[in-house]
Design an enzyme around this catalytic site. Structure first.
Site, short mmCIF file in Angstrom:
data_model
loop_
_atom_site.label_atom_id
_atom_site.label_comp_id
_atom_site.label_asym_id
_atom_site.label_seq_id
_atom_site.Cartn_x
_atom_site.Cartn_y
_atom_site.Cartn_z
N HIS A 1 -21.38 28.60 -14.32
CA HIS A 1 -21.91 29.31 -13.14
C HIS A 1 -23.39 29.64 -13.33
O HIS A 1 -24.19 29.50 -12.40
CB HIS A 1 -21.14 30.61 -12.91
CG HIS A 1 -19.78 30.39 -12.31
ND1 HIS A 1 -19.57 29.62 -11.20
CD2 HIS A 1 -18.56 30.86 -12.67
CE1 HIS A 1 -18.27 29.61 -10.89
NE2 HIS A 1 -17.64 30.35 -11.78
N HIS B 1 -16.90 27.99 -18.89
CA HIS B 1 -16.81 28.02 -17.43
C HIS B 1 -17.83 29.01 -16.84
O HIS B 1 -18.55 28.67 -15.90
CB HIS B 1 -15.39 28.38 -17.01
CG HIS B 1 -15.25 28.65 -15.53
ND1 HIS B 1 -14.91 27.67 -14.63
CD2 HIS B 1 -15.43 29.78 -14.81
CE1 HIS B 1 -14.88 28.20 -13.41
NE2 HIS B 1 -15.18 29.48 -13.49
N GLU B 2 -17.88 30.21 -17.41
CA GLU B 2 -18.83 31.21 -16.90
C GLU B 2 -20.27 30.75 -17.09
O GLU B 2 -21.13 30.96 -16.23
CB GLU B 2 -18.61 32.57 -17.58
CG GLU B 2 -17.25 33.21 -17.31
CD GLU B 2 -16.89 33.28 -15.83
OE1 GLU B 2 -17.81 33.38 -15.00
OE2 GLU B 2 -15.69 33.21 -15.50
#
Ligand SMILES: [Zn+2]
Length: 247
Positions: free
Chosen positions: A114, A110-111
């Site tokens: 980004h 998920h990070e």
């Protein structure tokens, strides 16, 4: 300034609508928080079959999207994972960075999502970055203006305070597509690269879904606060008309 003036019918109604909506929003916020730490804790105990660490999962997401200039570092704390665009670095907490668990893969991917958003100029994250300074100023200045507006009974100042506060609400709104998109990119890579198998992927989805819900709760909390200010503002306008349009 009399008490009747301050606790007029408009203020009374405004406060009660606010508190009625406050309860479900607070319950949702609390539930989301419990689900995040609960699901993260649960899937942090389960090793993934391919023994992929968080750092490796983040690397896989970056590679799958053709991004090669992002650093991945370890950071202290629990659930402190984040991507920092200022030094173009993904920071993964100790229970994610070197951990080969289902939760670690989900959070790290998920990070990395980004980081990919920044690298590819994803529109909502550009909007979010552009309004960040104004939002930070707005959240501090709105508090001061709303307080002064209340104490001095200045509707003009109160209105400016509301407008400044609405910047933070808008920021929370733009955060939603950013968060959902990062998780979508994460899941796509986890699936496409076969980092986790079907059963494991369901666990990672659960962790990411719970995290997304906290952003929904944050938006609703902000909207509710905004509604409260608008109702107080409208209530005071009503009071003024009732007293023959003074002030
Ligand atoms: Zn995120």
């Amino acid at each position: 300034m009399s008490n009747i003036h301050y606790y007029g019918y408009g203020d009374f109604l405004a406060n009660n609508i606010y508190f009625l909506l406050l309860i479900p929003v607070m319950v949702l916020s609390l539930w989301a928080q419990i689900r995040v730490s609960g699901s993260f804790h649960q899937y942090s105990q389960v090793s993934n079959r391919r023994r992929i660490t968080g750092a490796q999962a983040a690397q896989a997401v970056l590679r799958a999207h053709g991004v090669y200039d992002v650093e991945i570092r370890s950071v202290r704390g629990n659930l402190t994972d984040h991507y920092d665009p200022r030094d173009n670095t993904i920071y993964l907490s100790e229970s994610v960075y070197g951990a080969a668990t289902i939760a670690a893969v989900g959070v790290a991917a998920h990070e990395a999502g980004h980081a990919v958003q920044y690298a590819t100029g994803y529109f909502p994250i550009r909007v979010r970055s552009a309004i960040l300074p104004a939002t930070q100023f707005g959240s501090q200045a709105s508090f001061v203006l709303l307080m002064i507006g209340l104490l001095l009974y200045s509707q003009a100042m109160f209105l400016v305070g509301i407008l400044l506060f609405s910047l933070t609400t808008f920021f929370q709104l733009v955060t939603l597509p950013v968060e959902y998109n990062a998780s979508r990119r994460a899941v796509e890579t986890i699936e496409g690269e076969g980092l986790l198998d079907g059963e494991e992927l369901r666990g990672a989805r659960k962790v990411l879904g719970a995290a997304a819900l906290t952003y929904v709760a944050a938006l609703l909390t902000s909207l509710l606060q905004l509604l409260r200010y608008v109702l107080i503002f409208a209530g005071r306008n009503g009071n003024d008309r009732g007293r023959g349009g003074r002030r």
